[in-house]
Each structure stands twice: as C-alpha cells, then as structure tokens.
Design a protein around this motif. Structure first.
Motif, PDB file in Angstrom:
ATOM      1  N   HIS A 163      13.822   9.738   3.702  1.00 62.56           N
ATOM      2  CA  HIS A 163      12.430   9.904   4.149  1.00 62.56           C
ATOM      3  C   HIS A 163      12.317  10.217   5.636  1.00 62.56           C
ATOM      4  O   HIS A 163      11.259  10.625   6.107  1.00 62.56           O
ATOM      5  CB  HIS A 163      11.627   8.637   3.830  1.00 62.56           C
ATOM      6  N   ILE A 164      13.384   9.959   6.374  1.00 62.92           N
ATOM      7  CA  ILE A 164      13.329  10.177   7.828  1.00 62.92           C
ATOM      8  C   ILE A 164      14.175  11.412   8.170  1.00 62.92           C
ATOM      9  O   ILE A 164      14.860  11.947   7.299  1.00 62.92           O
ATOM     10  CB  ILE A 164      13.785   8.908   8.584  1.00 62.92           C
ATOM     11  N   ILE A 224       7.750  15.714   1.463  1.00 65.99           N
ATOM     12  CA  ILE A 224       6.933  14.733   0.734  1.00 65.99           C
ATOM     13  C   ILE A 224       5.458  14.952   1.037  1.00 65.99           C
ATOM     14  O   ILE A 224       5.096  15.573   2.043  1.00 65.99           O
ATOM     15  CB  ILE A 224       7.372  13.295   1.085  1.00 65.99           C
ATOM     16  N   THR A 277      -0.433  -0.408  13.286  1.00 63.96           N
ATOM     17  CA  THR A 277      -0.090  -1.381  12.244  1.00 63.96           C
ATOM     18  C   THR A 277       1.159  -2.150  12.662  1.00 63.96           C
ATOM     19  O   THR A 277       2.158  -1.536  13.048  1.00 63.96           O
ATOM     20  CB  THR A 277       0.187  -0.632  10.931  1.00 63.96           C
ATOM     21  N   SER A 300      -3.521  -4.180  13.859  1.00 62.91           N
ATOM     22  CA  SER A 300      -3.661  -4.836  12.549  1.00 62.91           C
ATOM     23  C   SER A 300      -3.580  -3.779  11.463  1.00 62.91           C
ATOM     24  O   SER A 300      -3.628  -2.579  11.736  1.00 62.91           O
ATOM     25  CB  SER A 300      -5.000  -5.571  12.466  1.00 62.91           C
ATOM     26  N   GLN A 351      13.449  15.924   3.994  1.00 61.75           N
ATOM     27  CA  GLN A 351      12.087  16.414   4.226  1.00 61.75           C
ATOM     28  C   GLN A 351      12.076  17.914   4.536  1.00 61.75           C
ATOM     29  O   GLN A 351      11.225  18.651   4.075  1.00 61.75           O
ATOM     30  CB  GLN A 351      11.441  15.671   5.405  1.00 61.75           C
ATOM     31  N   PHE A 406      -5.165  -2.382   7.654  1.00 61.65           N
ATOM     32  CA  PHE A 406      -6.457  -2.347   6.966  1.00 61.65           C
ATOM     33  C   PHE A 406      -6.294  -1.891   5.528  1.00 61.65           C
ATOM     34  O   PHE A 406      -5.326  -1.199   5.207  1.00 61.65           O
ATOM     35  CB  PHE A 406      -7.382  -1.346   7.679  1.00 61.65           C
ATOM     36  N   PRO A 407      -7.274  -2.216   4.681  1.00 58.80           N
ATOM     37  CA  PRO A 407      -7.228  -1.676   3.316  1.00 58.80           C
ATOM     38  C   PRO A 407      -7.420  -0.155   3.321  1.00 58.80           C
ATOM     39  O   PRO A 407      -7.921   0.415   4.300  1.00 58.80           O
ATOM     40  CB  PRO A 407      -8.388  -2.368   2.602  1.00 58.80           C
ATOM     41  N   ARG A 408      -7.016   0.456   2.230  1.00 55.22           N
ATOM     42  CA  ARG A 408      -7.087   1.919   2.102  1.00 55.22           C
ATOM     43  C   ARG A 408      -8.494   2.468   2.336  1.00 55.22           C
ATOM     44  O   ARG A 408      -8.671   3.522   2.925  1.00 55.22           O
ATOM     45  CB  ARG A 408      -6.671   2.293   0.673  1.00 55.22           C
ATOM     46  N   PRO A 426       0.784  -1.231   0.000  1.00 59.06           N
ATOM     47  CA  PRO A 426       0.000   0.000   0.000  1.00 59.06           C
ATOM     48  C   PRO A 426       0.820   1.289   0.000  1.00 59.06           C
ATOM     49  O   PRO A 426       0.435   2.258  -0.598  1.00 59.06           O
ATOM     50  CB  PRO A 426      -0.829  -0.095   1.283  1.00 59.06           C
ATOM     51  N   TRP A 454      17.788   3.942  12.620  1.00 61.54           N
ATOM     52  CA  TRP A 454      16.432   4.457  12.901  1.00 61.54           C
ATOM     53  C   TRP A 454      16.396   5.249  14.234  1.00 61.54           C
ATOM     54  O   TRP A 454      16.020   6.423  14.237  1.00 61.54           O
ATOM     55  CB  TRP A 454      15.402   3.323  12.864  1.00 61.54           C
ATOM     56  N   LEU A 509       2.619  11.153   7.004  1.00 62.63           N
ATOM     57  CA  LEU A 509       1.619  11.223   5.938  1.00 62.63           C
ATOM     58  C   LEU A 509       0.208  11.079   6.465  1.00 62.63           C
ATOM     59  O   LEU A 509      -0.748  11.566   5.845  1.00 62.63           O
ATOM     60  CB  LEU A 509       1.899  10.136   4.896  1.00 62.63           C
ATOM     61  N   VAL A 510       0.063  10.403   7.618  1.00 64.54           N
ATOM     62  CA  VAL A 510      -1.270  10.207   8.193  1.00 64.54           C
ATOM     63  C   VAL A 510      -1.951  11.568   8.421  1.00 64.54           C
ATOM     64  O   VAL A 510      -3.135  11.745   8.111  1.00 64.54           O
ATOM     65  CB  VAL A 510      -1.162   9.391   9.500  1.00 64.54           C
ATOM     66  N   ASP A 523       9.429  12.690  13.578  1.00 63.41           N
ATOM     67  CA  ASP A 523       8.895  12.043  12.372  1.00 63.41           C
ATOM     68  C   ASP A 523       9.365  12.846  11.171  1.00 63.41           C
ATOM     69  O   ASP A 523       9.294  14.079  11.195  1.00 63.41           O
ATOM     70  CB  ASP A 523       7.352  12.071  12.426  1.00 63.41           C
ATOM     71  N   GLY A 524       9.863  12.150  10.133  1.00 60.91           N
ATOM     72  CA  GLY A 524      10.347  12.864   8.954  1.00 60.91           C
ATOM     73  C   GLY A 524       9.282  13.811   8.421  1.00 60.91           C
ATOM     74  O   GLY A 524       9.483  15.019   8.293  1.00 60.91           O
ATOM     75  N   MET A 525       8.095  13.256   8.126  1.00 64.75           N
ATOM     76  CA  MET A 525       6.972  14.072   7.683  1.00 64.75           C
ATOM     77  C   MET A 525       5.731  13.731   8.488  1.00 64.75           C
ATOM     78  O   MET A 525       5.211  14.498   9.239  1.00 64.75           O
ATOM     79  CB  MET A 525       6.723  13.843   6.178  1.00 64.75           C
TER      80      MET A 525
HETATM   81  C1  GDG Z   1       8.265   7.160   6.728  1.00 63.88           C
HETATM   82  C2  GDG Z   1       8.681   8.303   7.669  1.00 63.88           C
HETATM   83  C3  GDG Z   1       7.441   9.903   6.209  1.00 63.88           C
HETATM   84  C4  GDG Z   1      -0.501   2.804   7.966  1.00 63.88           C
HETATM   85  N1  GDG Z   1      -1.246   1.788   8.413  1.00 63.88           N
HETATM   86  C5  GDG Z   1      -1.920   1.320   7.353  1.00 63.88           C
HETATM   87  C6  GDG Z   1      -1.587   2.073   6.222  1.00 63.88           C
HETATM   88  N2  GDG Z   1      -0.710   2.986   6.631  1.00 63.88           N
HETATM   89  C7  GDG Z   1      -0.122   4.006   5.744  1.00 63.88           C
HETATM   90  C8  GDG Z   1      -0.607   5.387   6.093  1.00 63.88           C
HETATM   91  C9  GDG Z   1       0.520   6.246   5.534  1.00 63.88           C
HETATM   92  C10 GDG Z   1       1.747   5.346   5.718  1.00 63.88           C
HETATM   93  O1  GDG Z   1       1.286   4.028   5.916  1.00 63.88           O
HETATM   94  C11 GDG Z   1       2.549   5.733   6.947  1.00 63.88           C
HETATM   95  O2  GDG Z   1       3.276   6.885   6.651  1.00 63.88           O
HETATM   96  P1  GDG Z   1       3.830   7.857   7.761  1.00 63.88           P
HETATM   97  O3  GDG Z   1       4.385   9.047   7.066  1.00 63.88           O
HETATM   98  O4  GDG Z   1       2.749   8.198   8.707  1.00 63.88           O
HETATM   99  O5  GDG Z   1       4.950   7.066   8.575  1.00 63.88           O
HETATM  100  P2  GDG Z   1       6.182   6.018   8.251  1.00 63.88           P
HETATM  101  O6  GDG Z   1       5.670   4.682   7.903  1.00 63.88           O
HETATM  102  O7  GDG Z   1       7.036   6.075   9.476  1.00 63.88           O
HETATM  103  O8  GDG Z   1       6.952   6.639   6.980  1.00 63.88           O
HETATM  104  C12 GDG Z   1       7.640   9.410   7.646  1.00 63.88           C
HETATM  105  C13 GDG Z   1       7.192   8.752   5.260  1.00 63.88           C
HETATM  106  O9  GDG Z   1       8.199   7.739   5.386  1.00 63.88           O
HETATM  107  C14 GDG Z   1       7.180   9.208   3.794  1.00 63.88           C
HETATM  108  O10 GDG Z   1       8.343   9.873   3.441  1.00 63.88           O
HETATM  109  O11 GDG Z   1       6.309  10.763   6.189  1.00 63.88           O
HETATM  110  O12 GDG Z   1       8.039  10.480   8.470  1.00 63.88           O
HETATM  111  O13 GDG Z   1       8.867   7.830   8.996  1.00 63.88           O
HETATM  112  O14 GDG Z   1       0.362   6.468   4.162  1.00 63.88           O
HETATM  113  O15 GDG Z   1      -1.848   5.620   5.494  1.00 63.88           O
HETATM  114  N3  GDG Z   1      -2.122   1.877   4.998  1.00 63.88           N
HETATM  115  C15 GDG Z   1      -3.023   0.879   4.878  1.00 63.88           C
HETATM  116  N4  GDG Z   1      -3.382   0.075   5.925  1.00 63.88           N
HETATM  117  C16 GDG Z   1      -2.875   0.268   7.175  1.00 63.88           C
HETATM  118  O16 GDG Z   1      -3.227  -0.445   8.112  1.00 63.88           O
HETATM  119  N5  GDG Z   1      -3.591   0.657   3.671  1.00 63.88           N
END
Ligand code: GDG
Length: 482
Positions: free
Chosen positions: A168-169, A239, A313, A353, A199, A355-357, A37, A99, A381-382, A377-379
């Motif tokens: 990304h971080i 990003i 997750t 757990s 970032q 989940f789907p998008r 995803p 990390w 995205l949530v 946190d780098g950015m």
């Molecule tokens: C790294 C950096 C930076 C999460 N659970 C599920 C799911 N997700 C998706 C979210 C979001 C992504 O995963 C998580 O992105 P984040 O940015 O919040 O955090 P990291 O995984 O730590 O990402 C971060 C990123 O890279 C990009 O450069 O922003 O700072 O640490 O998109 O929606 N998606 C689905 N099911 C889940 O259960 N489908």
C-alpha cells in the motif's frame, strides 16, 4: 520449515497486519469488537463475502487467548502480539525502519537487529496461521509492508496455494532500498508471491530492477523468472475508494446539514481550506500550515476571508518521531493563531482526533479548497474521497506531485511540497480560481474517480492473480458481478 497438508476450508484468505475490527471495551465493561473505518475493509469486504473468505490479522492490544470468530458474516482470525513484539515488530521494524525507508527517508530509518528478528518471527506466525486456514489450492492475498516475508514462508509451507501480495505504500528506488541490511531477504520474501502489486508502475519497476541486481534472477519487463521454473509478475494496481458510497453519504440530508453547520461555526468565512491526515511526518502538515500562515501574514489572505481546518488523526503515538511531530504541530498552530488570529477568528482550526465517516463527509462538503501535501504517499485516499463528495462539481484540490493520486488526478493544482513559495502560489490560485475553472477541473477528476473505484481495484488484482497461474488453483469470484 516443512510443507503442511492443507487442513483449512477457506478458499480466499486475506492476511493483513490489522483485522477489520478493533478490540474494545463495551459500555457494560465487557470486551467486544468494533468495526474499524479504514478503506481496506470496504475494499475487501465484498470480495470476502463473494468467496466466503477468512481474514487473518492483529486486533490491537496484547490479549492472547482470542479464538477465531464471525463478525457480520466475515470469518476473522485474530493474531496475538506480545508487548515485546508490538515494540520490536510493529513500532520498531515496521514503523521506524520500513516506513521512513519506503517514504524517501523523510525521517531517518533506524536499523536494529533485534527489530529484524521480531519481524521474521511475527511474519512466520502469520504465514503458519494462513497455511492452517487455507483450503487446498486456495488463494491467499497478503497485504502491506509489515508482512513482506509471508509470501515466501507460506509458499514453503503450502506450495499448492496461489499467493498475491499488495504493497500500500511506495516501493523505493534501489539507491535507497539498498541501505537495508536485510534487503535480500525482503526481496526473496516478496518473490514467494505469484503476483506482487504496487500503487504505481514506478514502484513495480523499482522492485524488478532490484530483484535483477540484488537477487540475480532473470527478468523481462514485469516478469521475474525464478530458477525453480516459477514466474512472478510485478504490476501496478492503483487503489481507490468506494466512490458511489461516499457520494451517497455526501448527498444525505444529515451530512448537508452538518456541512452548513460547520461553516457557520467557523464564522461563515468566504472560503474554507481543509487538511485531513493521519498525524504522520510523511503528510507534510507542518509545511502546509506554514504556507497558509505566510499568506495571511503577508495580507494575501485575511482571517475574515479564510480559515484552515486541519484534522490530524492520532497515529503511532508510541513511536518517538510521531511524538516529536505532534509537539511541533501543536507549537506551530499555537504560534500562528497567537500571531494572526482575532477574537473568534483563529487562522487555523486544529483538531487532533478522529471522527466518524459522516463527519468526514461533512468536512469534505464544507471545504472549498482541499489541501493534500505529502512528501511521499503511496496513493492518498483523502484526495479521492474529497473528489467523490463534490457532486456539484465545485471545490478545488491542491495536491502534492509526490502522492500516488497525482498520477490520476492531473487536474488538481499540483505542487511540490518542498517548495513553500510554489505551494503558496497554488493555494492562492485555488482560492481565487473562478467557478468555471474549478468546475472544469473537478468534473474531469470526478470522472476518473468514478470509473476506477475500489471494487474495480480488488477485482483487477484478483483477476490478474488468477491469470498468472491459470491452470492452478481455484477461481476467485469477483466482488462486482455484472
Ligand atoms: C496508506 C498509504 C494509501 C483518516 N482520519 C479519519 C479517517 N481517515 C481515513 C481517510 C482515508 C484513510 O483514513 C487514510 O488513507 P490515506 O490513503 O489518506 O493514508 P494512509 O493512512 O497513510 O494509508 C496511502 C492507503 O494506505 C491505501 O492503500 O492510499 O498512501 O499511506 O480513507 O478517510 N476516517 C474516519 N475518521 C477519521 O478521523 N472515519
């Protein structure tokens, strides 16, 4: 290492630790592929397609005889990883050394020489693979902290390439980075790129300062002048997400129905708080649940009025720190619900757990207060996804100052995650804010997210990469054609 003649045909090569697909066992028992995803995939897919690109990465697991293949028109080259490499390179150096070191030492980084050796040899293999598939004068875009040595290794093999690197971080300040026994090698590894992207501007400045201090190169603002006459640029490219795609999903009937159903299943509380994170100690999940539970214990909130939905997750479950964290959160949630819940009314609805998008979008739609409280946190995205889904301009975002997203989403309720009382006040304010206030803030944030989406991010990185060495290399076609 000796330079190799170009043999490949890819004009654009993406090199990332993970492939955009995972190796899975299909229903009929045969091995197959499933699209993963992550946000990076949707970011890079359009530009891959526009340039007929190739993606090099690890599909997970230890299978060793995987051939390059095509998946929905994308050229994918799977890298193999032995069990030893998974333990030393991935779980070890990447996730238990780099990390925590790059996230302000939220956990204590471990330094082991055998982990470093594995990091060097895996990076070397990725570099060799990229050297093999890239066409002459191609552009190679290397991603993230697992592969910081690849730019230099690749340049030695293929001096004709245009090489970009994106982290990304966060990139830590010199005071922390210099603990790393292999600090100079990492800096030199990154300097193999023509453009090193971060970032935030602060991360880019940390890098340039370290290069000046530790490697001794001359620098001027965002430029590093290498002795061999090459110039490296370091710059920030925050990003983002596919904002229009998220909004479209959020507007779909299925998601709207599901959001209503979620609210009902939670017992139709007045307001829903939501946290969605990988279960990671950088994300501040424990402190946020404590803050919320104290508000209930003190009578500021009532379980009839408010529920906290936390999705964690599963992540890096073989790394010890992550197992400890999981146990801590399990215990905390159990205690909070035991002390404060009533029949059919837990204070916290906790799910470990993924989940789907569609379900994610439904949760974003259902939530009145989104709570994002990382220590670093780098950015994040949530936070941006939540904003993209709130097309009615409602919904409050409580956001840590230490997430990269806070530099853009200034209208969120910004908090310091180390300050529990401050966090409690912000949660209450967001809960009690009147509609006009919530709308004013959300409108402004939505404008920011819509204007700076992920296609703009990828295009601006690649345009800048081309600009760094304009007379050299093939042009990269942007993802978004106007
Ligand atoms: C790294 C950096 C930076 C999460 N659970 C599920 C799911 N997700 C998706 C979210 C979001 C992504 O995963 C998580 O992105 P984040 O940015 O919040 O955090 P990291 O995984 O730590 O990402 C971060 C990123 O890279 C990009 O450069 O922003 O700072 O640490 O998109 O929606 N998606 C689905 N099911 C889940 O259960 N489908």
């Amino acid at each position: 290492m000796r330079p190799v003649a170009s043999s490949g045909s890819a004009d654009l090569v993406i090199v990332a630790n993970r492939l955009p697909v995972d190796r899975v066992t299909l229903a009929d028992g045969t091995p197959g592929w499933r699209r993963s995803p992550g946000g990076l995939v949707s970011a890079i897919e359009p530009v891959m397609r526009a340039n007929d690109g190739t993606w090099i990465g690890w599909p997970g697991g230890t299978e060793s005889d995987l051939e390059p293949f095509e998946d929905e028109g994308l050229h994918l080259v799977p890298m193999t990883m032995s069990q030893d490499e998974i333990e030393n390179f991935y779980e070890g150096f990447s996730n238990a050394t780099l990390w925590p070191l790059y996230h302000d030492l939220v956990a204590k980084p471990e330094f082991h020489r055998e982990w470093w050796d594995a990091y060097v040899s895996v990076n070397q293999r990725f570099a060799e693979q990229a050297a093999e598939v890239a066409s002459e004068d191609a552009t190679v875009w290397v991603h993230d902290y697992q592969l910081q040595l690849v730019p230099q290794m690749l340049r030695e093999l293929r001096p004709d390439l245009r090489i970009g690197f994106y982290l990304h971080i966060p990139f830590p300040p010199a005071e922390l980075f210099q603990q790393l026994p292999w600090r100079r090698q990492i800096l030199e590894g990154l300097l193999g790129a023509d453009l090193v992207g971060f970032q935030l501007p602060g991360a880019s400045q940390n890098f340039v300062r370290l290069v000046r201090q530790r490697v001794g190169h001359k620098t001027h603002r965002d430029l590093v002048y290498l002795s061999e006459g090459r110039t490296v640029r370091a710059a920030a490219f925050p990003i983002s997400i596919d904002a229009a795609g998220f909004e479209e999903l959020a507007r779909s009937e299925g998601v709207a129905d599901r959001a209503a159903e979620i609210r009902e299943q939670l017992g139709s509380p007045r307001k829903i708080f939501l946290g969605i994170d990988r279960l990671d100690y950088t994300k501040g999940i424990y402190a946020r649940l404590r803050a919320f539970s104290e508000l209930i214990a003190e009578g500021e909130l009532d379980v009839e009025d408010a529920v906290f939905v936390q999705v964690a997750t599963p992540s890096r479950e073989q790394v010890e720190q992550y197992r400890i964290l999981r146990d801590e959160i399990d215990r905390l949630v159990g205690r909070i619900n035991g002390d404060l819940g009533r029949i059919g009314r837990p204070a916290i609805s906790y799910m470990h757990s993924s989940f789907p998008r569609e379900e994610m979008a439904a949760l974003y739609r259902a939530a009145d207060v989104m709570v994002v409280t990382p220590y670093r946190d780098g950015m994040n995205l949530v936070a941006k996804e939540y904003v993209a889904c709130r097309y009615d301009n409602d919904g409050a975002l409580v956001l840590s100052e230490f997430a990269g997203a806070a530099e853009e989403l200034r209208q969120a309720w910004l908090i310091n995650p180390y300050d529990i009382n401050g966090m409690k006040s912000a949660l209450l304010e967001a809960f009690r804010a009147d509609e006009r206030e919530v709308t004013r803030r959300m409108k402004a944030m939505r404008k920011t997210v819509a204007q700076n989406d992920v296609a703009a991010w990828a295009d601006s990185f690649l345009a800048e990469l081309t600009a760094v060495r304009p007379s050299h290399g093939k042009t990269v076609r942007p993802a978004r054609r106007s």
